[in-house]
Design an enzyme around this catalytic site. Structure first.
Site, PDB file in Angstrom:
ATOM      1  N   SER A   7      53.650 -25.823 -42.692  1.00 42.23           N
ATOM      2  CA  SER A   7      53.046 -24.495 -41.747  1.00 42.23           C
ATOM      3  C   SER A   7      53.818 -22.976 -42.071  1.00 42.23           C
ATOM      4  O   SER A   7      55.022 -23.407 -41.989  1.00 42.23           O
ATOM      5  CB  SER A   7      53.664 -24.879 -40.239  1.00 42.23           C
ATOM      6  N   MET A  36      47.566 -17.978 -33.554  1.00 36.97           N
ATOM      7  CA  MET A  36      47.820 -17.677 -31.761  1.00 36.97           C
ATOM      8  C   MET A  36      47.539 -16.498 -31.516  1.00 36.97           C
ATOM      9  O   MET A  36      47.592 -15.477 -32.059  1.00 36.97           O
ATOM     10  CB  MET A  36      49.383 -17.871 -31.893  1.00 36.97           C
ATOM     11  N   MET A  67      44.897 -21.769 -32.141  1.00 33.67           N
ATOM     12  CA  MET A  67      45.570 -21.637 -30.877  1.00 33.67           C
ATOM     13  C   MET A  67      45.105 -20.723 -29.966  1.00 33.67           C
ATOM     14  O   MET A  67      45.926 -19.798 -29.848  1.00 33.67           O
ATOM     15  CB  MET A  67      46.964 -21.823 -30.893  1.00 33.67           C
ATOM     16  N   MET A 136      49.030 -33.025 -31.024  1.00 37.66           N
ATOM     17  CA  MET A 136      50.180 -32.163 -31.076  1.00 37.66           C
ATOM     18  C   MET A 136      51.542 -32.900 -30.582  1.00 37.66           C
ATOM     19  O   MET A 136      51.357 -33.764 -29.611  1.00 37.66           O
ATOM     20  CB  MET A 136      50.161 -31.023 -30.024  1.00 37.66           C
ATOM     21  N   PHE A 142      55.067 -22.429 -30.545  1.00 38.66           N
ATOM     22  CA  PHE A 142      56.344 -21.847 -31.497  1.00 38.66           C
ATOM     23  C   PHE A 142      56.897 -23.071 -32.320  1.00 38.66           C
ATOM     24  O   PHE A 142      56.558 -24.408 -32.009  1.00 38.66           O
ATOM     25  CB  PHE A 142      57.499 -21.797 -30.359  1.00 38.66           C
ATOM     26  N   GLY A 144      59.804 -24.944 -34.619  1.00 40.63           N
ATOM     27  CA  GLY A 144      61.277 -25.307 -34.360  1.00 40.63           C
ATOM     28  C   GLY A 144      61.407 -26.141 -33.034  1.00 40.63           C
ATOM     29  O   GLY A 144      62.795 -26.020 -32.576  1.00 40.63           O
ATOM     30  N   ASP A 174      51.619 -32.373 -35.445  1.00 39.84           N
ATOM     31  CA  ASP A 174      52.143 -31.136 -35.663  1.00 39.84           C
ATOM     32  C   ASP A 174      53.344 -30.712 -34.590  1.00 39.84           C
ATOM     33  O   ASP A 174      52.823 -30.834 -33.362  1.00 39.84           O
ATOM     34  CB  ASP A 174      51.048 -30.207 -35.542  1.00 39.84           C
ATOM     35  N   GLY A 176      57.876 -30.493 -34.723  1.00 36.95           N
ATOM     36  CA  GLY A 176      59.250 -31.201 -34.748  1.00 36.95           C
ATOM     37  C   GLY A 176      58.947 -32.381 -35.771  1.00 36.95           C
ATOM     38  O   GLY A 176      60.019 -33.348 -35.858  1.00 36.95           O
ATOM     39  N   GLY A 196      57.040 -27.266 -40.363  1.00 39.14           N
ATOM     40  CA  GLY A 196      57.382 -25.772 -40.832  1.00 39.14           C
ATOM     41  C   GLY A 196      58.710 -25.973 -40.986  1.00 39.14           C
ATOM     42  O   GLY A 196      59.131 -25.555 -42.259  1.00 39.14           O
TER      43      GLY A 196
HETATM   44  C1  DX5 Z   1      53.140 -24.957 -33.119  1.00 37.86           C
HETATM   45  C2  DX5 Z   1      52.673 -24.919 -34.556  1.00 37.86           C
HETATM   46  C3  DX5 Z   1      53.271 -25.549 -35.534  1.00 37.86           C
HETATM   47  C4  DX5 Z   1      54.570 -25.127 -36.064  1.00 37.86           C
HETATM   48  C5  DX5 Z   1      55.614 -26.377 -36.327  1.00 37.86           C
HETATM   49  O1  DX5 Z   1      52.636 -24.510 -32.101  1.00 37.86           O
HETATM   50  O2  DX5 Z   1      51.330 -25.341 -34.237  1.00 37.86           O
HETATM   51  O3  DX5 Z   1      52.400 -25.930 -36.800  1.00 37.86           O
HETATM   52  O4  DX5 Z   1      54.639 -24.195 -37.031  1.00 37.86           O
HETATM   53  O5  DX5 Z   1      56.811 -26.023 -36.510  1.00 37.86           O
HETATM   54  P1  DX5 Z   1      57.890 -26.953 -36.758  1.00 37.86           P
HETATM   55  O6  DX5 Z   1      57.246 -27.970 -38.138  1.00 37.86           O
HETATM   56  O7  DX5 Z   1      59.035 -26.257 -37.054  1.00 37.86           O
HETATM   57  O8  DX5 Z   1      57.782 -27.722 -35.495  1.00 37.86           O
HETATM   58 ZN    ZN Z   2      50.067 -26.059 -36.138  1.00 37.20          ZN
END
Ligand code: DX5
Ligand code: ZN
Length: 219
Positions: A7, A36, A67, A136, A142, A144, A174, A176, A196
């Site tokens: 990501s 987003m 999103m 999800m 967000f 992290g 997607d 964590g 990410g």
């Molecule tokens: C959250 C996003 C994810 C996010 C994942 O709303 O859809 O794609 O970037 O980030 P990590 O891997 O850090 O949880």
């Molecule tokens: Zn995502």
């Protein structure tokens, strides 16, 4: 097949092209682009110009995660900008069938995503038309955040229904995902892993991608 989709939300955006090139060199299968709108989720990220720019710089498939409240208006525009697969939320304000039709009309792959409170059964009516289901594992908005392991039964339920129907679906997770949680998600039946913070910012992308892949494959 295990696929890793970094990501870019967690990348250094001043070096976006190089970041993606470095991930490609590390062997990832696709690039995850989080869009987003500040309405569907309480955050604003990136949009069409970034997808167009990336399209010119990489041959990796662009996995665009919308999103946004109005995917019916914008999904076709992301297709035109160079998305390979467009994933939208079932909880958006658009009619899911109309969005799927709009993506298909553009000749692109389509996926639907469900938030933590949406049950697996919500995607069942669409499975035969989908290239991917995104479960999800955090509340979208967000990077992290902490992986919600209570989403694993939902992943398993989607996988079971696909198997029952004889569909070999890509099931993406997607939120964590790291070296530990990726095993849980893989055990539950996921095969496409967004990461990410577990990838960008790491000193060595090659070993970070390899470690994730090994933990997913061992599951
Ligand atoms: C959250 C996003 C994810 C996010 C994942 O709303 O859809 O794609 O970037 O980030 P990590 O891997 O850090 O949880
Ligand atoms: Zn995502």
């Amino acid at each position: 097949m295990v696929k890793i989709s970094p990501s870019i939300l967690a990348c250094d955006f001043t070096r976006l092209g190089q970041e993606v090139a470095d991930m490609r060199a590390a062997g990832v299968e696709m690039v995850h682009v989080d869009v987003m709108d500040g309405h569907f989720v309480p955050n604003i990220s990136i949009g069409l110009p970034v997808v167009s720019s990336l399209r010119k710089k990489t041959d990796l498939p662009l996995d665009v995660h919308l999103m946004i409240s109005d995917p019916l208006t914008y999904a076709p525009q992301f297709c035109d900008a160079g998305a390979d697969i467009v994933v939208f939320h079932l909880e958006s304000e658009s009619d899911p069938q109309a969005v799927l039709d709009a993506i298909r009309k553009k000749g692109k792959k389509a996926g639907v995503s469900i938030k933590p409170q949406t049950p697996a059964e919500a995607v069942f009516p669409y499975l035969s038309q989908l290239d991917m289901v995104l479960v999800m594992t955090v509340e979208p908005g967000f990077g992290g955040q902490k992986f919600m392991s209570d989403m694993c039964p939902k992943i398993a339920a989607v996988r079971a229904e696909c198997s029952r129907l004889g569909i070999s679906m890509d099931i993406e997770v997607d939120g964590g995902i790291d070296n530990n949680t990726i095993s849980q998600a893989a055990n539950a039946g996921a095969n496409v892993f967004v990461a990410g913070s577990a990838l960008f910012g790491k000193p060595d992308y090659l070993s970070a991608v390899r470690a994730l892949r090994e933990n997913a494959s061992r599951a």
